[in-house]
Design an enzyme around this catalytic site. Sequence first.
Site, mmCIF file in Angstrom:
data_model
loop_
_atom_site.group_PDB
_atom_site.id
_atom_site.type_symbol
_atom_site.label_atom_id
_atom_site.label_comp_id
_atom_site.label_asym_id
_atom_site.label_seq_id
_atom_site.Cartn_x
_atom_site.Cartn_y
_atom_site.Cartn_z
ATOM 1 N N LYS A 1 31.546 15.523 36.087
ATOM 2 C CA LYS A 1 32.513 15.969 35.075
ATOM 3 C C LYS A 1 33.809 16.434 35.745
ATOM 4 C CE LYS A 1 32.115 19.982 32.662
ATOM 5 N NZ LYS A 1 33.437 20.620 32.585
ATOM 6 N N ASP B 1 36.551 15.772 30.843
ATOM 7 C CA ASP B 1 36.416 16.911 29.921
ATOM 8 C C ASP B 1 37.790 17.554 29.702
ATOM 9 O OD1 ASP B 1 35.481 19.120 28.501
ATOM 10 O OD2 ASP B 1 34.663 20.126 30.269
ATOM 11 N N LEU B 2 38.646 16.858 28.938
ATOM 12 C CA LEU B 2 39.995 17.402 28.689
ATOM 13 C C LEU B 2 40.152 17.867 27.246
ATOM 14 C CD1 LEU B 2 42.212 14.905 30.767
ATOM 15 C CD2 LEU B 2 41.328 17.144 31.435
ATOM 16 N N LYS B 3 39.129 17.681 26.437
ATOM 17 C CA LYS B 3 39.097 18.230 25.061
ATOM 18 C C LYS B 3 40.411 17.982 24.314
ATOM 19 C CE LYS B 3 35.926 21.975 26.382
ATOM 20 N NZ LYS B 3 35.976 21.912 27.852
ATOM 21 N N ARG C 1 28.049 25.449 38.953
ATOM 22 C CA ARG C 1 27.892 26.336 40.112
ATOM 23 C C ARG C 1 26.525 26.322 40.790
ATOM 24 N NH1 ARG C 1 30.792 30.965 36.780
ATOM 25 N NH2 ARG C 1 29.828 29.641 35.186
ATOM 26 N N ASN D 1 48.156 10.347 16.428
ATOM 27 C CA ASN D 1 48.806 9.322 17.252
ATOM 28 C C ASN D 1 48.785 9.675 18.738
ATOM 29 O OD1 ASN D 1 50.237 6.826 17.460
ATOM 30 N ND2 ASN D 1 52.045 8.044 17.989
ATOM 31 N N THR E 1 31.618 27.553 23.193
ATOM 32 C CA THR E 1 30.522 28.521 23.334
ATOM 33 C C THR E 1 31.027 29.907 23.737
ATOM 34 O OG1 THR E 1 30.185 27.592 25.526
ATOM 35 C CG2 THR E 1 28.631 26.915 23.823
ATOM 36 N N ASP F 1 45.244 17.122 19.226
ATOM 37 C CA ASP F 1 46.679 16.951 18.962
ATOM 38 C C ASP F 1 46.810 16.107 17.696
ATOM 39 O OD1 ASP F 1 49.531 16.705 19.362
ATOM 40 O OD2 ASP F 1 49.185 16.981 21.507
ATOM 41 N N ILE F 2 48.015 15.682 17.375
ATOM 42 C CA ILE F 2 48.166 14.819 16.200
ATOM 43 C C ILE F 2 47.463 13.487 16.483
ATOM 44 C CG2 ILE F 2 50.302 15.911 15.385
ATOM 45 C CD1 ILE F 2 51.837 13.521 16.598
#
Length: 239
Positions: free
Chosen positions: A34, A61-63, A216, A69, A125, A66-67
């Site tokens: 990841k 994993d940049l989540k 970790r 487009n 979470t 945004d709009i």
Amino acid sequence: MTPKERLIVALDVNTKERALGLVEKLKAEIKIFKIGSELFTSCGPSIVEEAVNAGAKIFLDLKFHDIPNTVRKAAIAATRLGVFIFNVHALGGSDMMKRAAEAAADEARRLKIAKPKIIAVTVLTSMDENSLKKIGINDNMEKQVLKLAKLAKDASLDGVVASPSEVRLIRRELGEEFIIVTPGVRPEWAAANDQKRVMTPKEAIDNGADFIVVGRPIIEASNPVIAARKIVEEINGST
Ligand code: C5P
């Protein structure tokens, strides 16, 4: 899926040398790594390309949130990088998720590569019901998580990221085909660090997770290869 394919190692480091060093060290044990905001922002997209070239499958994993487009274009860029999984925030809404799914599928078809799996974050979470109330969400946690997971499924997303405590509910309500990726996993021999509601790898898989994310306990272990092997063995012992 073999136990090795179910374990995702979080490359939570901030240099290319350390990230690629971990990939080299672990790639015989681990298939998916990841890359999150810290590593991506420190090193840029070339870290993804280099890890892919080294043989790693990548969960980016940049989540995205945004709009529609903008997320559509980010989905195309992630697909071009050859990632195995990327994610978006379900709170971005149905249209945003649909556009991401369509764009990734179109781009993958054009490039004749496998479509990345797109998964949604429901509720982070790190949030509890009190923090949900503060941003104007009055539903309880389970209801909110389930509502957003269903929205993601209806928008043709492949699955969700879910905390160990939500896995069983999501699996029951959304069926066997919906992918569940679960962080907050700790083998009994490892420190919990800042993770609060942890489960062991075996518990998470037995509850219905497809993939578990561990950072970790592996990357900070004195011997990451042995730590990874021990976790794979524990997954192997699941029902
Ligand atoms: O080191 P540790 O095993 O706690 O790392 C877990 C990884 O999963 C981190 O990269 C963290 O950002 C990520 N994560 C999480 N909880 C979420 C979503 C992602 O711990 N809800």
